[in-house]
Design an enzyme around this catalytic site. Structure first.
Site, short mmCIF file in Angstrom:
data_model
loop_
_atom_site.label_atom_id
_atom_site.label_comp_id
_atom_site.label_asym_id
_atom_site.label_seq_id
_atom_site.Cartn_x
_atom_site.Cartn_y
_atom_site.Cartn_z
N SER A 209 0.81 -1.22 0.00
CA SER A 209 0.00 0.00 0.00
C SER A 209 0.84 1.27 0.00
O SER A 209 0.46 2.27 -0.61
CB SER A 209 -0.94 0.00 1.20
OG SER A 209 -1.80 -1.11 1.18
N HIS A 255 0.57 4.48 4.33
CA HIS A 255 -0.08 5.18 3.23
C HIS A 255 0.42 6.62 3.10
O HIS A 255 0.75 7.08 2.01
CB HIS A 255 -1.60 5.19 3.44
CG HIS A 255 -2.22 3.83 3.33
ND1 HIS A 255 -3.59 3.64 3.28
CD2 HIS A 255 -1.67 2.59 3.25
CE1 HIS A 255 -3.85 2.34 3.17
NE2 HIS A 255 -2.70 1.69 3.17
#
Length: 305
Positions: A209, A255
């Site tokens: 991610s 993230h």
């Protein structure tokens, strides 16, 4: 599938909802950029950096050595990379690596897989009172990289790989293979480093991610550089950030770290001056890498102390 180049007039008539013409080689891709020689619309995959603006591959090949344009050894992308025959090769390789590791994890126990425990632990022992250093804190810095290729749940793996397939090829075509690899790895390392810095000691963190958010940030930077409509990518970014902070059990640190590093590296790549492009690209990647090292070093000193 890419379409065969048509006549210059046909793509000029193909327009999207915003009135942008389609690329003359890929009519389904709206573009606001035109070749400085033939004035045909060109998408990021077809752009060849010229002394003034961009040219299409046909004009570069036709003008080389004729006196109408500087002779070039090979066409270049907007970031100075060599235009490859397969602009999806590195994306396919990354997909294959992630898939191979995912299958290995499932084959060796899924969530209890020894691969996961050997490759993704970042800080102290799960019981901080024991103050037992493990993972990165113990000197196993390779975990910052290997955690980028680990997934435990099918949904997690599928979402990340779908995002990689969607975001990867346009960036790989616009940046070139080597620069795309550097962007992906640095964004992933940035996500791992911020997780290591801010997450609770001993909290596992894994997944692609961070690198995927880096590609998303880089896409926004590239679209801004090309003066494309920013609304679609900004909406997508907003939705993903909302899920990041509202959905449980998501390492938001990875993230955010990947997004910041990916956007910063891409900015240095697409805005570098033409005459010092290689130097600026190398410096940008070096600074990003040193920032990752600094973050990891500071966190390790905190844990050791």
């Amino acid at each position: 599938m890419d379409q065969v180049p048509g006549s210059p007039k046909e793509p000029q008539d193909a327009r999207d909802d915003d009135g942008l013409p389609g690329c003359h080689r890929h009519p389904d891709r709206p573009s606001g950029i035109r070749c400085t020689r033939c004035d045909r619309p060109i998408c990021p995959e077809c752009m060849v950096s010229a002394s003034v603006g961009f040219q299409c591959p046909e004009c570069v090949r036709g003008g080389a050595g004729t006196g109408h344009a500087p002779q070039a050894a090979a066409p270049r992308t907007i970031a100075g990379g060599t235009i490859a025959a397969d602009p999806r090769l590195i994306t396919k390789i990354l997909l294959g690596l992630n898939a191979a590791v995912f299958v290995a994890v499932l084959a060796t126990g899924g969530e209890l897989s020894p691969l996961v425990h050997r490759l993704d632990l970042l800080g102290l022992d799960a019981d901080p009172s024991r103050h037992q250093l493990i993972g990165v804190a113990e000197g196993e810095w390779y975990r910052l990289l290997t955690a980028m290729f680990l997934h435990q749940q099918i949904a997690h793996f599928a979402f990340n790989m779908l995002s990689l397939w969607w975001l990867g090829p346009p960036l790989e075509a616009a940046l070139g293979r080597l620069r795309f690899i550097a962007l992906y790895v640095l964004a992933g390392l940035g996500g791992s480093a911020l997780s290591y810095l801010l997450a609770a000691p001993g909290q596992p963190s894994l997944g692609a991610s961070g690198a995927i958010f880096g590609l998303l940030g880089a896409t926004a930077v590239l679209l801004r550089r090309l003066n494309y409509d920013m609304k679609p990518v900004l909406i997508l970014l907003g939705i993903n950030l909302a899920f990041t902070f509202l959905w449980p059990n998501i390492a938001w640190q990875a993230h955010v770290g990947g997004l910041v590093v990916g956007a910063a590296v891409a900015f240095g790549m697409v805005h570098a001056p033409r005459d010092r492009r290689t130097l600026v690209h190398a410096a940008t990647c070096a600074v990003a890498f040193l920032a990752v090292i600094a973050v990891v070093w500071v966190r390790t000193l905190q844990l050791v102390g």
